[in-house]
Design a protein around this motif. Structure first.
Motif, PDB file in Angstrom:
ATOM      1  N   VAL A   1      28.874  60.946  -3.114  1.00  0.00           N
ATOM      2  CA  VAL A   1      30.267  60.727  -3.523  1.00  0.00           C
ATOM      3  C   VAL A   1      30.580  59.235  -3.559  1.00  0.00           C
ATOM      4  CG1 VAL A   1      32.682  61.064  -2.839  1.00  0.00           C
ATOM      5  CG2 VAL A   1      31.084  62.985  -2.771  1.00  0.00           C
ATOM      6  N   MET A   2      30.121  58.509  -2.560  1.00  0.00           N
ATOM      7  CA  MET A   2      30.343  57.064  -2.524  1.00  0.00           C
ATOM      8  C   MET A   2      29.746  56.390  -3.768  1.00  0.00           C
ATOM      9  SD  MET A   2      29.009  54.277   0.283  1.00  0.00           S
ATOM     10  CE  MET A   2      27.312  54.489  -0.266  1.00  0.00           C
TER      11      MET A   2
ATOM     12  N   ARG B   1      31.837  57.178  -6.830  1.00  0.00           N
ATOM     13  CA  ARG B   1      33.073  56.373  -6.815  1.00  0.00           C
ATOM     14  C   ARG B   1      32.784  54.937  -7.229  1.00  0.00           C
ATOM     15  NH1 ARG B   1      35.415  59.614  -1.974  1.00  0.00           N
ATOM     16  NH2 ARG B   1      37.023  60.772  -3.090  1.00  0.00           N
ATOM     17  N   GLU B   2      31.671  54.377  -6.754  1.00  0.00           N
ATOM     18  CA  GLU B   2      31.286  53.016  -7.131  1.00  0.00           C
ATOM     19  C   GLU B   2      31.099  52.882  -8.640  1.00  0.00           C
ATOM     20  OE1 GLU B   2      27.761  52.160  -4.871  1.00  0.00           O
ATOM     21  OE2 GLU B   2      28.891  51.826  -3.003  1.00  0.00           O
ATOM     22  N   ARG B   3      30.705  53.969  -9.298  1.00  0.00           N
ATOM     23  CA  ARG B   3      30.498  53.979 -10.753  1.00  0.00           C
ATOM     24  C   ARG B   3      31.769  54.328 -11.519  1.00  0.00           C
ATOM     25  NH1 ARG B   3      25.787  53.226 -13.573  1.00  0.00           N
ATOM     26  NH2 ARG B   3      23.956  53.503 -12.307  1.00  0.00           N
ATOM     27  N   GLY B   4      32.874  54.560 -10.801  1.00  0.00           N
ATOM     28  CA  GLY B   4      34.139  54.872 -11.453  1.00  0.00           C
ATOM     29  C   GLY B   4      34.263  56.311 -11.925  1.00  0.00           C
TER      30      GLY B   4
ATOM     31  N   GLU C   1      35.365  60.130 -11.918  1.00  0.00           N
ATOM     32  CA  GLU C   1      36.542  60.845 -11.434  1.00  0.00           C
ATOM     33  C   GLU C   1      36.125  61.922 -10.443  1.00  0.00           C
ATOM     34  OE1 GLU C   1      40.236  63.609 -13.066  1.00  0.00           O
ATOM     35  OE2 GLU C   1      38.638  63.033 -14.459  1.00  0.00           O
ATOM     36  N   ILE C   2      36.508  61.740  -9.176  1.00  0.00           N
ATOM     37  CA  ILE C   2      36.236  62.703  -8.116  1.00  0.00           C
ATOM     38  C   ILE C   2      37.492  63.548  -7.947  1.00  0.00           C
ATOM     39  CG2 ILE C   2      35.625  63.011  -5.681  1.00  0.00           C
ATOM     40  CD1 ILE C   2      33.438  61.552  -7.257  1.00  0.00           C
TER      41      ILE C   2
ATOM     42  N   GLU D   1      38.943  66.224  -2.141  1.00  0.00           N
ATOM     43  CA  GLU D   1      38.090  65.799  -1.034  1.00  0.00           C
ATOM     44  C   GLU D   1      36.979  66.825  -0.851  1.00  0.00           C
ATOM     45  OE1 GLU D   1      38.541  62.868   0.378  1.00  0.00           O
ATOM     46  OE2 GLU D   1      40.317  62.571  -0.874  1.00  0.00           O
TER      47      GLU D   1
ATOM     48  N   PHE E   1      33.538  66.828  -9.513  1.00  0.00           N
ATOM     49  CA  PHE E   1      33.799  65.587 -10.248  1.00  0.00           C
ATOM     50  C   PHE E   1      33.689  65.886 -11.723  1.00  0.00           C
ATOM     51  CE2 PHE E   1      29.240  65.601  -9.496  1.00  0.00           C
ATOM     52  CZ  PHE E   1      28.678  65.033 -10.622  1.00  0.00           C
TER      53      PHE E   1
END
Length: 174
Positions: free
Chosen positions: A110-111, A114-117, A119-120, A123, A139
């Protein structure tokens, strides 16, 4: 029981609006490997209708087949034409779907998304009942396809109740 022997899922196919964008996402973000590409199909409306249930005026621009670790392959199809819907089905719609990918470390995956932008959605969740031991999160790909990450490094609770086992990407030979 069927009259034929289903051996397993060979591939999951889905349409994308841009084959190059999908290729970049699948290979650079998800780590899939391109197996092969095929050119677009014939532009004949009758053939397209009969073989793939396409409306008149829509033709296939190409197909790419990917392997993402163990399990079913992904078949990504490109189409062009005037009557293409750009909004995909929601998970709750008839034909709604998602592609679930197993990862060893859900939080790390998940991290990195998110670093790649990417959409997650929401939670990460922890299952209970027969799926206890599994964590998951959804995602979306840039074109809207829903994906899910799942992880159950210690297995799932149902395994203590039955000898039947679902296919498990942690040990694909079983």
């Amino acid at each position: 029981m069927t009259d034929f022997n289903t051996r397993g899922v060979d591939h999951i196919g889905f349409a994308v609006p841009d084959l190059d964008q999908a290729h970049e996402f699948l290979t650079e973000v998800l780590g899939c490997v391109l197996g092969y590409s095929l050119p677009g199909g014939p532009g004949d409306d009758e053939w397209n209708r009969r073989q793939m249930h396409l409306p008149p005026g829509i033709s296939m621009t190409g197909v790419k087949i990917y392997r993402c670790g163990n399990g079913a392959n992904l078949e990504v199809l490109g189409f062009e034409g005037e009557d293409i819907r750009t909004e995909g089905p929601r998970n709750s719609d008839a034909g709604g779907h998602h592609v679930a990918l197993y990862v060893d470390d859900l939080d790390e995956a998940v991290m990195k998304l998110r670093e790649r932008g990417v959409e997650i959605l929401g939670e990460s969740m922890t299952n209970s009942g027969p799926a206890e031991g599994q964590r998951w999160i959804y995602f979306r790909a840039p074109w809207g396809t829903y994906f899910e990450l799942v992880s159950y490094p210690q297995g799932k609770a149902y395994e203590a109740e039955t000898d039947m086992r679902l296919w498990d990407p942690r040990d694909p030979a079983k």
